[in-house]
Design an enzyme around this catalytic site. Structure first.
Site, short mmCIF file in Angstrom:
data_model
loop_
_atom_site.label_atom_id
_atom_site.label_comp_id
_atom_site.label_asym_id
_atom_site.label_seq_id
_atom_site.Cartn_x
_atom_site.Cartn_y
_atom_site.Cartn_z
CD GLU A 99 -42.21 31.66 100.65
OE1 GLU A 99 -43.04 31.84 101.50
OE2 GLU A 99 -41.18 31.36 101.32
CB CYS A 123 -35.91 34.16 95.14
SG CYS A 123 -35.79 32.72 96.39
CB CYS A 130 -38.34 21.05 100.70
SG CYS A 130 -36.42 20.44 100.24
CB CYS A 134 -32.14 21.70 106.06
SG CYS A 134 -31.72 21.21 104.30
CB CYS A 137 -34.69 24.94 105.79
SG CYS A 137 -35.70 25.43 104.28
CB CYS A 352 -36.27 29.14 103.21
SG CYS A 352 -35.80 28.05 101.90
N1 SAH Z 1 -32.87 23.41 98.46
C1 SAH Z 1 -31.91 24.52 97.93
C2 SAH Z 1 -32.41 25.88 97.44
C3 SAH Z 1 -33.34 26.39 98.32
S1 SAH Z 1 -32.91 26.95 99.91
C4 SAH Z 1 -30.66 24.51 98.90
O1 SAH Z 1 -30.90 24.16 100.04
O2 SAH Z 1 -29.53 25.02 98.47
C5 SAH Z 1 -31.77 28.44 99.45
C6 SAH Z 1 -30.88 28.69 100.46
O3 SAH Z 1 -31.38 29.27 101.88
C7 SAH Z 1 -30.02 27.48 101.02
O4 SAH Z 1 -28.58 27.91 100.67
C8 SAH Z 1 -30.52 27.28 102.25
O5 SAH Z 1 -29.42 26.36 103.08
C9 SAH Z 1 -30.79 28.64 102.79
N2 SAH Z 1 -31.65 28.71 103.94
C10 SAH Z 1 -32.83 27.96 104.11
N3 SAH Z 1 -33.31 28.33 105.27
C11 SAH Z 1 -32.78 29.19 106.07
C12 SAH Z 1 -32.81 30.11 107.11
N4 SAH Z 1 -33.62 29.79 108.14
N5 SAH Z 1 -31.67 30.75 107.45
C13 SAH Z 1 -30.66 30.87 106.63
N6 SAH Z 1 -30.39 30.30 105.48
C14 SAH Z 1 -31.59 29.45 104.94
FE1 SF4 Z 2 -34.95 21.98 101.23
FE2 SF4 Z 2 -34.93 23.98 103.06
FE3 SF4 Z 2 -32.96 22.17 102.86
FE4 SF4 Z 2 -32.94 23.95 100.75
S1 SF4 Z 2 -32.63 24.41 102.80
S2 SF4 Z 2 -32.93 21.58 100.65
S3 SF4 Z 2 -35.30 24.05 100.54
S4 SF4 Z 2 -34.98 21.72 103.36
#
Ligand code: SAH
Ligand code: SF4
Length: 375
Positions: A99, A123, A130, A134, A137, A352
């Site tokens: 996406e 974006c 991934c 996290c 996420c 995300c």
């Molecule tokens: N992998 C990279 C970039 C993609 S995620 C990273 O983690 O930085 C982009 C941003 O979205 C990151 O700062 C991540 O912490 C945040 N993010 C992901 N899922 C989220 C959620 N459910 N609520 C708020 N922020 C989120």
């Molecule tokens: Fe991967 Fe989501 Fe963590 Fe970014 S926030 S590193 S996309 S798992």
């Protein structure tokens, strides 16, 4: 199947054309057609000799990914698309999609009014899924499928610039699905295509790479001689909590990340942003804000707070606005510049991974265009 032209660097293309006995300016002509004019066939490159067009078509493809789903929100200020990479039906083996989101406002700065003149941010995703896992996420919870190629990364930008509805893009943020620095070379090649004067000719300062915090690659990026913005996802004031939120953080410590970030600031002259996803009762206590401030104070950096965007994750909650503001105030009182990420697009889960989840699970119609109102 021939390789996609944009998986090569401009230098690669120049070398190939040189080997074919073509003049050096041909590569620039071709790049202009693909990136600025958005053409998807070599036949359309009318200032190239016909035999060269035919030869290019044998060597390369320019095929763009098809759009599987589109969702508009915020009176059309936010558009999210799902792009087909695998060519299979959703749910079938080989289904592969990413996406990309376009936001016609500044996602990093809530002070900017909607529709900020001339500002359009895309974006992009750098991986399907991934591997970092996290806990908050949706992409991380889906697991890792594969790295995207340079052309697949660039296709997400070009999807929004080409065609009748296409418009110029001023900013590109690597904040979609995946960890850009875990797919380093294709990501960097995409960045170079974006900012090269012979490519899309964007300002390097308009490009931001967001990383979960891979220390070695951050240091490597610092040495690339690029002026791109860097966001480091911190999410916690101490390593124990950080490892619970990012199970793969392993031996990477916050001290190590802050040190790599300082190196980035020194070598690029750019400020670094620390992203901090706020989870109620987990990392949003005022005391945690004070400890975070102690660690980042004095750096040329600022903290961007992202109130948790509810995803498939169990047991996590978004803090109230009052708690978000209180956390921000603690940081500011301690001398740390802190902003709250604008929350547009939340209703289409722009943060995300979520659109893909819906399509895979069969919950979303193939094309979901909400009423974009009066925009
Ligand atoms: N992998 C990279 C970039 C993609 S995620 C990273 O983690 O930085 C982009 C941003 O979205 C990151 O700062 C991540 O912490 C945040 N993010 C992901 N899922 C989220 C959620 N459910 N609520 C708020 N922020 C989120
Ligand atoms: Fe991967 Fe989501 Fe963590 Fe970014 S926030 S590193 S996309 S798992």
């Amino acid at each position: 199947m021939p390789a996609h032209l944009l998986d090569d660097s401009l230098a690669d293309i120049e070398a190939r054309l040189d080997a074919w006995g073509e003049p050096a300016y041909r590569a620039r002509q071709i790049a202009r057609w693909v990136l600025r004019e958005g053409v998807t066939t070599f036949e359309a490159m009318t200032d190239l000799p016909l035999p060269l067009r035919a030869r290019l078509a044998e060597a390369y493809t320019l095929e763009p990914p098809a759009e599987l789903a589109r969702t508009d929100a915020d009176d059309g200020l936010t558009t999210k698309v799902l792009l087909d990479l695998g060519g299979s039906e959703p749910g079938a083996p080989g289904f592969d999609a990413v996406e990309a989101v376009r936001m016609d406002y500044d996602p990093e700065s809530p002070e900017h009014a909607p529709g900020t003149r001339g500002r359009s941010t895309v974006c992009v995703s750098t991986q399907a899924g991934c591997a970092m896992g996290c806990v908050f996420c949706a992409t991380g919870q889906q697991g890792f499928t594969r790295n995207l190629t340079t052309s697949e990364i660039l296709a997400q930008v070009l999807h929004f610039t080409r065609g009748a509805e296409g418009r110029p893009v001023s900013n590109v943020v690597f904040m979609g699905m995946g960890e850009p620095l875990a797919n380093y070379d294709p990501t960097l090649r995409a960045v170079r295509w974006l900012i090269d004067s012979r490519g899309l000719d964007m300002r390097a300062r308009g490009v931001t790479i967001s990383t979960v915090g891979l220390e070695g690659p951050i240091r490597r990026l610092a040495g690339e001689g690029l002026q791109v913005g860097l966001t480091v996802s911190l999410h916690a004031p101490d390593d124990d909590l950080r490892r619970r939120l990012i199970p793969t953080a392993g031996g990477v410590t916050i001290d190590g990340l802050l040190d790599a970030s300082r190196e980035y600031v020194e070598r690029t002259g750019r400020r670094v942003t620390f992203a901090y996803a706020l989870l109620e009762g987990v990392n949003d206590e005022p005391e945690q804000a004070r400890r975070l401030a102690e660690r980042v104070r004095g750096m040329r950096a600022h903290v961007n707070l992202i109130p948790y965007n509810p995803t498939a994750g169990e047991g996590l909650r978004r803090p109230s606005t009052a708690r978000v503001r209180a956390f921000q105030r603690e940081l500011q009182a301690a001398g740390v510049n802190a902003t709250v990420r604008i929350e547009r697009g939340v209703e289409i889960a722009a943060a995300c991974g979520q659109l893909r989840t819906d399509v895979v699970a069969g919950n979303a119609p193939p094309v979901a265009v909400l009423d974009s109102g009066t925009a």
